[in-house]
Design a protein around this motif. Structure first.
Motif, PDB file in Angstrom:
ATOM      1  N   GLU A  19      63.049  24.633  96.769  1.00 27.19           N
ATOM      2  CA  GLU A  19      62.560  23.490  95.989  1.00 27.19           C
ATOM      3  C   GLU A  19      61.216  23.761  95.345  1.00 27.19           C
ATOM      4  OE1 GLU A  19      61.906  18.674  96.353  1.00 27.19           O
ATOM      5  OE2 GLU A  19      62.004  19.857  98.195  1.00 27.19           O
ATOM      6  N   PHE A  20      60.272  24.319  96.115  1.00 29.69           N
ATOM      7  CA  PHE A  20      58.895  24.380  95.642  1.00 29.69           C
ATOM      8  C   PHE A  20      58.462  25.718  95.074  1.00 29.69           C
ATOM      9  CE2 PHE A  20      58.531  20.891  98.900  1.00 29.69           C
ATOM     10  CZ  PHE A  20      58.398  19.870  97.962  1.00 29.69           C
ATOM     11  N   VAL A  44      61.892  21.590  87.868  1.00 29.07           N
ATOM     12  CA  VAL A  44      61.473  20.760  89.001  1.00 29.07           C
ATOM     13  C   VAL A  44      62.144  19.391  88.928  1.00 29.07           C
ATOM     14  CG1 VAL A  44      59.507  19.641  90.135  1.00 29.07           C
ATOM     15  CG2 VAL A  44      59.247  21.933  89.176  1.00 29.07           C
ATOM     16  N   LEU A 140      55.989  25.916 102.224  1.00 29.22           N
ATOM     17  CA  LEU A 140      54.813  25.894 101.350  1.00 29.22           C
ATOM     18  C   LEU A 140      53.751  26.884 101.823  1.00 29.22           C
ATOM     19  CD1 LEU A 140      54.491  22.062 100.690  1.00 29.22           C
ATOM     20  CD2 LEU A 140      54.698  23.820  98.938  1.00 29.22           C
ATOM     21  N   VAL A 144      56.630  29.763  99.544  1.00 29.03           N
ATOM     22  CA  VAL A 144      56.202  29.582  98.151  1.00 29.03           C
ATOM     23  C   VAL A 144      55.236  30.674  97.692  1.00 29.03           C
ATOM     24  CG1 VAL A 144      54.981  28.048  96.575  1.00 29.03           C
ATOM     25  CG2 VAL A 144      56.705  27.121  98.124  1.00 29.03           C
ATOM     26  N   PHE A 217      53.211  14.660  92.379  1.00 32.92           N
ATOM     27  CA  PHE A 217      53.859  15.689  91.572  1.00 32.92           C
ATOM     28  C   PHE A 217      53.479  15.620  90.099  1.00 32.92           C
ATOM     29  CE2 PHE A 217      56.102  16.220  95.410  1.00 32.92           C
ATOM     30  CZ  PHE A 217      56.589  17.519  95.400  1.00 32.92           C
ATOM     31  N   THR A 221      53.149  19.686  90.153  1.00 36.41           N
ATOM     32  CA  THR A 221      54.087  20.482  89.357  1.00 36.41           C
ATOM     33  C   THR A 221      53.357  21.500  88.494  1.00 36.41           C
ATOM     34  OG1 THR A 221      55.627  18.626  89.303  1.00 36.41           O
ATOM     35  CG2 THR A 221      55.957  20.346  87.647  1.00 36.41           C
TER      36      THR A 221
END
Length: 394
Positions: A19-20, A44, A140, A144, A217, A221
């Motif tokens: 996702e991230f 995203v 994260l 990430v 976000f 983002t």
């Protein structure tokens, strides 16, 4: 905590990385595929829309499927879709792969939340949910920044291949550790789904989730472009900053679960939203300084995702109180609310960036988070009034 919770955390880690990780890759993907930064930001928001669709609708449709078989099937779809992202010949194919990944994501978290809470005594439910979501926050911390680094060195496609490998590991963990005795539930009827969608207290809970979580976000983002273009970090240094951010996120997530267990969901969420509002306002003024930005990013990480266990715990508890026959679907709709918030926040951030104002994104994010604080205070007032009315009746 049961070892089955560890298996769910492995799955959560793989999904969180998928996702991230795109946040750190947006500048690279935009350059490689010849699209603008706001267009790359769709990776995203459209992923989040896939989650929003998958969570309530597919959760309801798969109610009869054995929970362990469903978890394995979801991780198989997740793995296949990331292989498709790795092999995608165009931006459109990459978008399709992201949406497919999002569909699997939505169903996973809606059922994993219920399973995690059911594996422990009731008074430890919020902590169990927080531990399961720690997989997302650990993503994260490690997934990430490492994924961003791999993308910068070997190309962004290599990152998705690594994510697919994480999916395969998650399948193995589910096979080994998740018990086969987890019961399935009857699929929710259309009437039950309608009851969830129209109940004012659940709508309020979903609004808090979407606005409070998604508000960040608007800025998150576009964290990588902010770090590069405003703070002056090199592309390689962005991975290191993402690592620091992720470390604070992991700490904040676990602490957020403990706050909910100790003080209750509403007081914990109110404190977190208020702190996050202050941090986002500060971010707009510290972004031009590398050292001040590093400090702000560390504090931001500590509060940005600390609301996750509280938001999900509160939505599930409200569902148990008001629509006990459709708790799975209600949980899925809250996962949808998380991702509608992400989609909305990313889209609003994209519009701001398209007008050439990266530094305005934290201020707009702060407005949304403060609105969530106000809604949380209202929800607390309604809860207290209902308890008082109940005592008066007794």
């Amino acid at each position: 905590m049961p070892i089955a919770l560890f298996a769910l955390t492995i799955c959560s880690f793989a999904i969180g990385t998928a996702e991230f990780v795109i946040v750190g890759l947006i500048p690279i993907v935009a350059t490689d595929l010849g699209v603008s930064l706001p267009s790359a930001g769709l990776l995203v928001s459209l992923y989040a829309m896939g989650v929003a669709v998958g969570a309530p609708l597919l959760t309801a449709a798969t109610g009869k499927v054995h929970r362990k078989i469903l978890l394995i099937s979801l991780m198989a779809i997740f793995t296949a879709s990331n292989i498709l992202a790795w092999a995608s010949p165009s931006f459109e194919t990459l978008v399709a792969a992201r949406v497919l990944t999002g569909l699997a994501h939505g169903v996973f978290y809606s059922i994993a939340t219920i399973i995690a809470a059911g594996l422990v005594p009731k008074e430890k439910a919020a902590s169990a949910i927080a531990i399961m979501f720690t997989g997302l926050t650990v993503a994260l911390v490690t997934g990430v920044p490492i994924g961003t680094f791999i993308g910068q060195i070997f190309g962004w496609r290599s990152t998705f291949l690594v994510v697919a490998a994480l999916g395969a590991i998650a399948i193995l963990g589910t096979l080994l550790f998740v018990p086969s005795s987890i019961p399935s539930r009857k699929p929710a009827t259309l009437r039950q789904l309608a009851n969830v969608l129209t109940h004012p207290r659940l709508i309020l809970a979903y609004a808090i989730t979407a606005i409070g979580y998604g508000g960040s976000f608007v800025a998150f983002t576009y964290l990588a472009p902010i770090l590069e273009e405003i703070s002056g970090f090199s592309a390689a240094a962005v991975s290191g900053v993402m690592l620091l951010y992720g470390v604070s996120v992991a700490v904040g997530n676990l602490y957020g679960g403990k706050l909910v267990d100790r003080y209750g969901a509403v007081p914990a969420l109110g404190s977190i939203f208020l702190a996050l509002t202050v941090v986002l306002i500060a971010l707009a003024f510290t972004a031009s300084s590398k050292w001040l930005m590093l400090i702000t990013v560390l504090i931001w990480g500590a509060v940005a995702f600390g609301n996750v266990p509280g938001l999900q715990f509160y939505a599930v508890r409200q569902a148990e109180r008001y629509v006990p026959s459709a708790v799975d679907v209600a949980s899925g709709l809250n996962i949808a609310a998380f991702n509608l918030g992400i989609a909305g926040g990313a889209s609003i951030g994209g519009m701001i960036v398209a007008r050439g104002s990266l530094t305005s994104t934290p201020l707009i994010a702060a407005i949304f988070v403060f609105l969530a604080f106000t809604l949380t205070a209202w929800a607390g007032f309604l809860d207290r009034r209902k308890r008082a009315d109940h005592l008066a009746e007794c």
